[in-house]
Design a protein around this motif. Structure first.
Motif, PDB file in Angstrom:
ATOM      1  N   GLY B 116     -26.696  64.353  -6.131  1.00 11.86           N
ATOM      2  CA  GLY B 116     -24.503  64.547  -6.517  1.00 11.86           C
ATOM      3  C   GLY B 116     -24.245  64.436  -4.977  1.00 11.86           C
ATOM      4  O   GLY B 116     -24.471  64.867  -3.627  1.00 11.86           O
ATOM      5  N   SER B 201     -15.713  66.864  -6.120  1.00 13.61           N
ATOM      6  CA  SER B 201     -17.511  66.234  -5.972  1.00 13.61           C
ATOM      7  C   SER B 201     -18.108  65.405  -7.200  1.00 13.61           C
ATOM      8  O   SER B 201     -17.465  65.592  -7.721  1.00 13.61           O
ATOM      9  N   VAL B 202     -19.434  65.368  -6.810  1.00 13.91           N
ATOM     10  CA  VAL B 202     -19.691  64.227  -7.958  1.00 13.91           C
ATOM     11  C   VAL B 202     -20.655  65.000  -8.375  1.00 13.91           C
ATOM     12  O   VAL B 202     -21.732  65.325  -7.862  1.00 13.91           O
ATOM     13  N   ASP B 203     -21.006  64.730 -10.356  1.00 14.62           N
ATOM     14  CA  ASP B 203     -23.046  65.277 -10.302  1.00 14.62           C
ATOM     15  C   ASP B 203     -23.513  63.367 -11.083  1.00 14.62           C
ATOM     16  O   ASP B 203     -22.452  63.384 -12.195  1.00 14.62           O
ATOM     17  N   ASN B 205     -25.749  63.800 -13.251  1.00 17.39           N
ATOM     18  CA  ASN B 205     -26.986  64.450 -13.993  1.00 17.39           C
ATOM     19  C   ASN B 205     -27.031  64.439 -15.346  1.00 17.39           C
ATOM     20  O   ASN B 205     -25.908  64.275 -16.378  1.00 17.39           O
ATOM     21  N   ARG B 220     -19.927  62.615 -13.642  1.00 18.07           N
ATOM     22  CA  ARG B 220     -18.981  63.154 -13.449  1.00 18.07           C
ATOM     23  C   ARG B 220     -18.203  64.018 -12.527  1.00 18.07           C
ATOM     24  O   ARG B 220     -18.900  63.691 -11.048  1.00 18.07           O
ATOM     25  N   MET B 222     -15.654  64.468 -10.024  1.00 21.43           N
ATOM     26  CA  MET B 222     -14.144  65.787  -9.814  1.00 21.43           C
ATOM     27  C   MET B 222     -13.103  65.241  -9.294  1.00 21.43           C
ATOM     28  O   MET B 222     -14.056  65.628  -7.467  1.00 21.43           O
TER      29      MET B 222
END
Lengths: 456, 234
Positions: B116, B201-203, B205, B220, B222
């Protein structure tokens, strides 16, 4: 910007002394510097007159001396004007004690100060701060001298966002016998913050260790600070407040929730080789250990010497759970150690590491055991758990052991119970630059601290 | 440097404030980060046709700018076996808010990690690597670093994880290709450095890691508040 006049002023103007209120911060600062410090001290108030028989100058420009440092303690709305006067009068630096700026919603007033100072290349600390305490040099804290606890002059610099915490830390430094080179309360850190002070203190010959109490950084300010700290030639220690204040905010991503403010803070410190203290006492013990051994970096293979089996066992537990190793001595080494101990304990001492010399050990046995560990390559730090009540040791032990350190260069950390009765034992170590902890756990923590500077 | 195509993808998601999974995966693909073979299908016939190409069993997920947490609406189906199951899933999903089709992809395997990124107010771009999956918020087994990252940093991060042993061939399982994982994270951090002005932010996952390498199973992204609201980057 030259920060030197802030830390070592030859002359001081205290602006805002009050004829009517003798408890006014400016009056306290004026009196303590006039009476206690080797700095030419002048009082300033636009009304002029006298205070306790000393002349009050109507403005800083009326003082017949060049001023290195001005302490400004007037109401917030008058500060920009006073700062202007200081700059016009060629004053070299200032501490702005006054509150009523960004912390009270007056960012405009604060920005005004910063713009003026930048333009004139004029360094000031604050506003909303206590300023600078430099033992034996100057003290801008508005606390009566008799109320303060003064640590010895030494080589630890402390920088704090909170004035109250700073004073409290000084009490702890004094209690643990840790000497201070300067203590700075930076308040709103409008112009001069942690990073600028790091620049100055890194180059300051009186400072060997730099400690920070930090509440928070402005946008990206933390990034610049850790990068600067990673390049610092001296150990940097940080104690962060607000570690648990993470809840409450709704976060839409796992990453944002996993990487809470404190978790990020702590990880980023470690990444840059900055030591994190989890509480005040850890901060003080880190400073003590590192000011004695600022350049030593150990792997953490500890040799433990005590006069009691229990002390040794507890120290081993603390070492292992703290990630340190306690290598067992081989048969040959054990025999060599046994051979140099005095005859009455040769048969009863336990010599495997931890070494238990027993309550019958004499002073020379402790010296011999430390000397012995200095020759063992498997051991890189020595932990001495001293029981000052043993009949055959004297308060000379610390001084004698410090000479062993100086001969061999293998760091030694001592534990001595810190009560008034044993002060001479403690001082025997501390005054000869061997760190002394007040608990076994704290001694082990000091040892762990010496593993620092291994950025991960 | 982000290509124009990548910036286009970011721009067209500004309204919802985040990138739906197929858009996020397209962006990853453009940056050279591995994702499973996938198709974004708008209607049922397109879905069935795409499934024929990808092959059953496959993974299907709802695409909707109104649904950030897909599993909370049972919007993820792993191992759909045939056209009938896919049709049932499609019908169910199509009634959910903001429905914009299905993402269909081949099923990937590996150990579930999370990678992330986040813009931290005090330290700027930070990168997270940890043991992932849905229990990620229970174990909190992550390592955190300020970007940029070197390979050495990533090795240290892996070493910091309590679950490191899961990666080294625990209980007879094949070990994860550590060098590929390290390389992946360095590339990911570099992409995040370029994307930092756009994102909050970035996931990734789960990020599935195996002896073959790493695959982004879900992504994901954001967008940052300023970028989403004004199209300007800071």
């Amino acid at each position: 910007m030259n920060l030197a006049p802030l830390f070592a002023p030859r002359s001081l103007a205290v602006i805002g002394v009050s004829a009517a209120n003798d408890r006014h911060p400016a009056n306290v600062i004026f009196a303590k510097n006039l009476l206690r410090y080797p700095v030419a001290t002048y009082a300033v108030n636009s009304k002029g007159g006298f205070i306790d028989g000393e002349k009050v100058f109507p403005s800083v420009s009326a003082i017949p001396d060049t001023i290195d440092l001005a302490v400004i303690a007037v109401r917030a709305e008058f500060v920009p004007g006073v700062l202007q006067q200081c700059m016009a009068a060629k004053v070299k630096s200032a501490v702005v004690i006054s509150g009523g700026f960004a912390e009270a919603g007056r960012e405009d007033l604060q920005d005004n100060l910063v713009n003026m100072a930048r333009e004139g290349s004029f360094p000031f600390i604050g506003p909303n701060c206590l300023g600078i305490y430099s033992p034996g040099v100057v003290d801008t804290f508005f606390l009566p001298a008799e109320r303060m606890v003064h640590p010895l002059p030494g080589d630890v610099a402390v920088v704090s966002q909170s004035g109250g915490m700073l004073v409290d830390l000084l009490v702890k430094f004094a209690g643990e016998g840790v000497g201070v080179s300067s203590a700075v309360s930076i308040g709103n850190k409008a112009l001069i913050g942690e990073e600028q002070l790091l620049d100055f203190l890194d180059a300051d010959p009186r400072t060997r260790v730099i400690a920070f109490y930090i509440e928070g950084f402005a946008r990206n300010e933390g990034r610049d600070f850790v990068r600067r700290a990673a390049r610092c030639s001296k150990p940097v220690i940080v104690f962060k407040a607000g570690r648990t204040n993470e809840g409450g905010r709704a976060v839409s991503s796992h990453t944002a929730s996993l990487a809470g403010d404190y978790r990020v803070f702590s990880s980023v410190l470690a990444q840059h080789g900055i030591i994190e203290a989890k509480n005040e006492l850890e901060l003080v013990s880190c400073c003590e250990a590192l000011s004695c051994y600022p350049e030593t970096v150990i792997e953490g293979r500890v040799g433990i010497i005590s006069g009691s089996g229990g002390h040794g066992a507890i120290a081993v537990d603390a070492c292992i759970s703290g990630g340190l190793m306690v290598p067992r001595l081989g048969e040959e080494a054990r025999q060599s150690l046994r051979n140099i101990l005095s005859e009455n304990i040769r048969g009863i001492a336990s010599v495997a590491n931890p070494v238990d010399l027993t309550g019958s050990a004499v002073e020379n046995d402790f010296i011999s055991a430390v000397e012995f560990f200095c020759t063992i390559p498997d051991i890189d730090t020595i932990l001495l758990l001293l029981l000052p009540y043993l009949p055959a040791i004297s308060s000379d032990l610390g001084a004698r052991l410090s000479k062993v350190y100086r001969r061999h260069g293998k760091p030694l950390i001592a534990y001595v119970p810190h009560i008034e009765k044993y002060r001479m034992f403690t001082e025997g170590f501390e005054l000869n630059r061997v760190p002394v902890a007040s608990s076994i756990e704290s001694a082990v923590h000091m040892t762990r601290t010496l593993r620092r500077c291994r950025p991960c | 440097m982000l290509t124009d195509e990548m910036v286009d993808i970011l721009n067209r998601s500004r309204k919802s404030g985040w990138l739906v999974e197929p858009e996020a995966k397209r962006l990853c693909t453009l940056a050279g980060l591995p994702v499973p073979r996938f198709v974004w299908a708008g209607d049922l016939s397109e879905s069935l046709r795409a499934a024929g190409v990808i092959g059953y069993p496959l993974v299907a997920k709802i695409v909707s700018p109104a649904i950030i947490h897909k599993s909370e609406v049972e919007g993820v189906a792993v191992g759909l076996a045939d056209e009938r199951q896919l049709t049932v899933f499609f019908e169910k999903m199509s009634s959910l808010p903001g429905f914009a089709g299905l993402l269909l992809e081949e099923k990937a395997a590996g150990i579930e990690l999370i990678a992330g990124a986040k813009i931290d107010a005090q330290f700027g771009l930070i990168i997270v690597l940890g043991i992932g999956g849905t229990a990620v918020e229970i174990y909190h087994d992550v390592a955190i670093r300020m970007a940029p990252l070197t390979e050495k940093d990533v090795h240290a991060m892996l070493h910091e994880l309590r679950g490191e042993r899961l990666l080294t061939g625990y209980r007879g399982k094949e070990a994860v290709d550590r060098e590929k994982l390290v390389r992946f994270l360095v590339d990911f951090a570099a992409l995040m450095t370029d994307m930092a002005p756009f994102i909050e932010s970035v996931d990734l996952n789960p990020l599935l890691c195996s002896a073959e390498g790493c695959v982004i199973a879900d992504a994901r992204i954001m967008l940052g508040e300023t970028f989403a609201a004004t199209g300007e980057t800071e």
